[in-house]
Enzyme design. Structure first.
Site, PDB file in Angstrom:
ATOM      1  N   GLY A  16      -6.670  -6.066 -14.912  1.00  0.00           N
ATOM      2  CA  GLY A  16      -7.222  -5.219 -13.844  1.00  0.00           C
ATOM      3  C   GLY A  16      -8.012  -4.080 -14.461  1.00  0.00           C
ATOM      4  O   GLY A  16      -7.602  -3.531 -15.486  1.00  0.00           O
ATOM      5  N   THR A 130      -3.511   0.563 -18.326  1.00  0.00           N
ATOM      6  CA  THR A 130      -3.079   0.121 -16.996  1.00  0.00           C
ATOM      7  C   THR A 130      -2.770   1.343 -16.150  1.00  0.00           C
ATOM      8  O   THR A 130      -2.156   2.302 -16.645  1.00  0.00           O
ATOM      9  CB  THR A 130      -1.845  -0.810 -17.008  1.00  0.00           C
ATOM     10  OG1 THR A 130      -1.326  -0.882 -15.662  1.00  0.00           O
ATOM     11  CG2 THR A 130      -0.720  -0.344 -17.908  1.00  0.00           C
ATOM     12  N   ASP A 132      -0.662   1.293 -14.043  1.00  0.00           N
ATOM     13  CA  ASP A 132       0.784   1.206 -13.779  1.00  0.00           C
ATOM     14  C   ASP A 132       1.633   1.973 -14.798  1.00  0.00           C
ATOM     15  O   ASP A 132       2.806   2.238 -14.540  1.00  0.00           O
ATOM     16  CB  ASP A 132       1.237  -0.263 -13.769  1.00  0.00           C
ATOM     17  CG  ASP A 132       0.710  -1.030 -12.563  1.00  0.00           C
ATOM     18  OD1 ASP A 132       0.051  -0.402 -11.711  1.00  0.00           O
ATOM     19  OD2 ASP A 132       0.951  -2.246 -12.476  1.00  0.00           O
ATOM     20  N   MET A 174       0.118   1.092  -5.802  1.00  0.00           N
ATOM     21  CA  MET A 174       0.284   0.015  -6.781  1.00  0.00           C
ATOM     22  C   MET A 174       1.501   0.285  -7.670  1.00  0.00           C
ATOM     23  O   MET A 174       2.012   1.403  -7.716  1.00  0.00           O
ATOM     24  CB  MET A 174      -0.990  -0.168  -7.597  1.00  0.00           C
ATOM     25  CG  MET A 174      -2.046  -0.945  -6.835  1.00  0.00           C
ATOM     26  SD  MET A 174      -3.454  -1.368  -7.873  1.00  0.00           S
ATOM     27  CE  MET A 174      -4.366  -2.432  -6.750  1.00  0.00           C
ATOM     28  N   GLY A 175       1.897  -0.722  -8.386  1.00  0.00           N
ATOM     29  CA  GLY A 175       3.091  -0.631  -9.228  1.00  0.00           C
ATOM     30  C   GLY A 175       3.850  -1.930  -9.072  1.00  0.00           C
ATOM     31  O   GLY A 175       4.726  -2.052  -8.217  1.00  0.00           O
ATOM     32  N   ARG A 176       3.435  -2.900  -9.873  1.00  0.00           N
ATOM     33  CA  ARG A 176       3.984  -4.247  -9.737  1.00  0.00           C
ATOM     34  C   ARG A 176       5.450  -4.312 -10.166  1.00  0.00           C
ATOM     35  O   ARG A 176       6.314  -4.754  -9.419  1.00  0.00           O
ATOM     36  CB  ARG A 176       3.155  -5.188 -10.600  1.00  0.00           C
ATOM     37  CG  ARG A 176       3.638  -6.600 -10.627  1.00  0.00           C
ATOM     38  CD  ARG A 176       2.828  -7.405 -11.601  1.00  0.00           C
ATOM     39  NE  ARG A 176       1.471  -7.638 -11.123  1.00  0.00           N
ATOM     40  CZ  ARG A 176       1.165  -8.526 -10.186  1.00  0.00           C
ATOM     41  NH1 ARG A 176       2.113  -9.251  -9.627  1.00  0.00           N
ATOM     42  NH2 ARG A 176      -0.074  -8.695  -9.806  1.00  0.00           N
ATOM     43  N   ARG A 272       3.337   5.126  10.760  1.00  0.00           N
ATOM     44  CA  ARG A 272       2.049   4.522  10.407  1.00  0.00           C
ATOM     45  C   ARG A 272       2.045   4.172   8.913  1.00  0.00           C
ATOM     46  O   ARG A 272       2.777   4.764   8.134  1.00  0.00           O
ATOM     47  CB  ARG A 272       0.890   5.487  10.676  1.00  0.00           C
ATOM     48  CG  ARG A 272       0.682   5.810  12.152  1.00  0.00           C
ATOM     49  CD  ARG A 272       0.036   4.640  12.883  1.00  0.00           C
ATOM     50  NE  ARG A 272      -0.345   4.994  14.241  1.00  0.00           N
ATOM     51  CZ  ARG A 272       0.451   4.899  15.309  1.00  0.00           C
ATOM     52  NH1 ARG A 272       1.695   4.478  15.173  1.00  0.00           N
ATOM     53  NH2 ARG A 272       0.001   5.235  16.507  1.00  0.00           N
ATOM     54  N   GLN A 280      -7.115   3.120  -5.852  1.00  0.00           N
ATOM     55  CA  GLN A 280      -6.410   3.772  -6.968  1.00  0.00           C
ATOM     56  C   GLN A 280      -6.993   3.413  -8.326  1.00  0.00           C
ATOM     57  O   GLN A 280      -6.729   4.067  -9.323  1.00  0.00           O
ATOM     58  CB  GLN A 280      -4.929   3.345  -6.967  1.00  0.00           C
ATOM     59  CG  GLN A 280      -4.172   3.827  -5.758  1.00  0.00           C
ATOM     60  CD  GLN A 280      -2.901   3.016  -5.541  1.00  0.00           C
ATOM     61  OE1 GLN A 280      -1.843   3.405  -5.996  1.00  0.00           O
ATOM     62  NE2 GLN A 280      -3.003   1.891  -4.859  1.00  0.00           N
ATOM     63  N   ARG A 281      -7.740   2.320  -8.382  1.00  0.00           N
ATOM     64  CA  ARG A 281      -8.289   1.883  -9.670  1.00  0.00           C
ATOM     65  C   ARG A 281      -9.777   2.205  -9.807  1.00  0.00           C
ATOM     66  O   ARG A 281     -10.354   1.998 -10.869  1.00  0.00           O
ATOM     67  CB  ARG A 281      -8.108   0.360  -9.826  1.00  0.00           C
ATOM     68  CG  ARG A 281      -6.698  -0.078 -10.017  1.00  0.00           C
ATOM     69  CD  ARG A 281      -6.558  -1.267 -10.940  1.00  0.00           C
ATOM     70  NE  ARG A 281      -7.496  -2.316 -10.741  1.00  0.00           N
ATOM     71  CZ  ARG A 281      -7.181  -3.591 -10.442  1.00  0.00           C
ATOM     72  NH1 ARG A 281      -5.915  -3.920 -10.278  1.00  0.00           N
ATOM     73  NH2 ARG A 281      -8.105  -4.513 -10.325  1.00  0.00           N
TER      74      ARG A 281
HETATM   75  O1  F6P Z   1      -3.436  -3.619 -13.080  1.00  0.00           O
HETATM   76  C1  F6P Z   1      -2.172  -3.609 -12.498  1.00  0.00           C
HETATM   77  C2  F6P Z   1      -2.319  -3.661 -11.030  1.00  0.00           C
HETATM   78  O2  F6P Z   1      -2.985  -2.511 -10.635  1.00  0.00           O
HETATM   79  C3  F6P Z   1      -1.006  -3.848 -10.296  1.00  0.00           C
HETATM   80  O3  F6P Z   1      -0.372  -2.669  -9.939  1.00  0.00           O
HETATM   81  C4  F6P Z   1      -1.416  -4.662  -9.103  1.00  0.00           C
HETATM   82  O4  F6P Z   1      -0.355  -5.461  -8.635  1.00  0.00           O
HETATM   83  C5  F6P Z   1      -2.510  -5.515  -9.634  1.00  0.00           C
HETATM   84  O5  F6P Z   1      -3.111  -4.762 -10.656  1.00  0.00           O
HETATM   85  C6  F6P Z   1      -3.551  -5.942  -8.619  1.00  0.00           C
HETATM   86  O6  F6P Z   1      -4.493  -6.690  -9.258  1.00  0.00           O
HETATM   87  P1  F6P Z   1      -5.747  -7.438  -8.663  1.00  0.00           P
HETATM   88  O7  F6P Z   1      -6.925  -6.665  -9.134  1.00  0.00           O
HETATM   89  O8  F6P Z   1      -5.708  -8.788  -9.276  1.00  0.00           O
HETATM   90  O9  F6P Z   1      -5.646  -7.429  -7.184  1.00  0.00           O
END
Ligand code: F6P
Length: 348
Positions: A16, A130, A132, A174-176, A272, A280-281
């Site tokens: 990611g 990451t 995360d 996020m936070g797998r 809600r 977030q990315r």
């Molecule tokens: O990079 C880690 C992450 O941000 C996780 O927290 C999240 O589950 C995943 O990426 C989502 O990725 P994608 O871009 O494949 O939807």
């Protein structure tokens, strides 16, 4: 023409994307130029090495990229070790492109591949990336600080509308596998309850926290939930669909909706949901992530120059140092007990 005498360093960004990747690429190019290396940018993570798609990088190609989000090299979640023929292509391209050293910038999956290739003789350096923040070998990954600042701003904004309407706002972040973004973002934003993968909780306990808050006259609440949180007594983590990525990870998402519905059902409080998702990315990295990415990039090239492949750059306290790749990613870095205990003081 200037001839580069120290060999070729290739760089790829995998998994990611995350804010700060361009800071790493720029720093690698700047430091490598200084130390007389040729630099090759591999396109789209490991996929570029399988396909042989690469471009030379120069001071000009990295000029102005420091504040930019994403990665100028592109990224993918390709696992080149899944298929023997991909792996063969990868090794052939390493030879064809005259790659002497590789800098792999990525999270647990990308670095896991790097570690295996290092064991097979590739001179590789890992850079932990990451949002995360779950890589064991470093105190912090770049991208995390930016994600936390986005979550904090979102919680600040949700507070005012939650209070006006006397609602419960559930914010899915996020936070797998770990709840770093939820915990640190939630602490910074003053969340009333934080739900993370490390600490499954029952809906009764969550509602008890919110009812306690209501009983002291606070008629609105903010609940932050990490996408990998497991509601105790319910099925496994909530997924968007049945699909998995090339590393076998499910597409997470939807736990916010489940928690919100259960809160409303148990308490009657109007609720809600906001799912922050890829916001977030995206976008420009914070000053912290620009500097961390820059320091990681410089250190990665220095390790190559010192003849120390097979390492991952890392942050320990305030110092940039390195750890063997083989040790850095053996397990995930979970949220510290001390941080969870601190967050819990502010629940309810
Ligand atoms: O990079 C880690 C992450 O941000 C996780 O927290 C999240 O589950 C995943 O990426 C989502 O990725 P994608 O871009 O494949 O939807």
């Amino acid at each position: 023409m200037v001839t580069k005498s120290n060999g070729t360093i290739a760089i790829l960004t995998g998994g990611g994307d995350c804010p700060g990747l361009n800071a790493v690429i720029r720093a690698v190019v700047r430091r490598a130029e200084m130390l007389d290396y040729k630099i090759l940018g591999i396109k789209n993570g490991w996929l570029g090495l399988v396909k042989g798609t690469a471009e030379p990088l120069s001071l000009l190609s990295v000029s102005g990229i420091l504040p930019r989000g994403g990665t100028i090299l592109g990224t993918s979640r390709t696992n080149p070790l899944k298929d023997e023929s991909d792996k063969k292509e990868l090794w052939e391209n390493v030879k064809k492109l005259n790659i002497d050293y590789l800098i792999a910038v990525g999270g647990e999956d990308t670095l896991g591949v790097a570690r295996k290739l290092a064991a097979e003789g590739l001179k590789v350096i890992g850079v932990p990336k990451t949002i995360d923040n779950d890589i064991e070998g470093t105190d912090q990954t770049f991208g995390f600080d930016t994600a936390v600042s986005i979550v904090t701003e979102a919680i600040d904004r949700l507070h005012t509308t939650a209070e006006s309407h006397q609602r419960v706002m559930v914010v899915e972040v996020m936070g797998r596998h770990t709840g770093w973004i939820a915990t640190v973002g939630g602490l910074a934003g003053g969340a009333d309850c934080i739900l993370i993968p490390e600490e499954p909780m029952t809906i009764e306990k969550i509602c008890g926290i919110l009812e306690r808050r209501h009983s002291r006259g606070r008629l609105f609440s903010i609940v932050v939930v990490a996408e990998g949180f497991k509601l105790e007594g319910y099925k496994e983590v909530v997924t968007k669909d049945q699909k998995v990525d090339p590393f076998g990870h499910a597409h997470l998402g939807g736990i916010g909706e489940v928690v919100a519905q259960e809160i409303e059902r148990h308490t009657g409080y109007e609720t809600r949901v906001t799912v922050l998702g890829h916001v977030q990315r995206g976008g420009s990295p914070t000053a912290f992530d620009r500097v961390l990415g820059t320091r990681y990039g410089v250190k990665a090239v220095d390790l190559i120059h010192e003849g120390k492949p097979g390492m991952m750059v890392c942050l320990k306290g305030n110092r940039i140092t390195s750890v063997p790749l083989a040790e850095a990613i053996t397990k995930l870095k979970r949220v510290d007990r001390e941080l969870i205990d601190t967050a819990e003081i502010f629940y309810g």
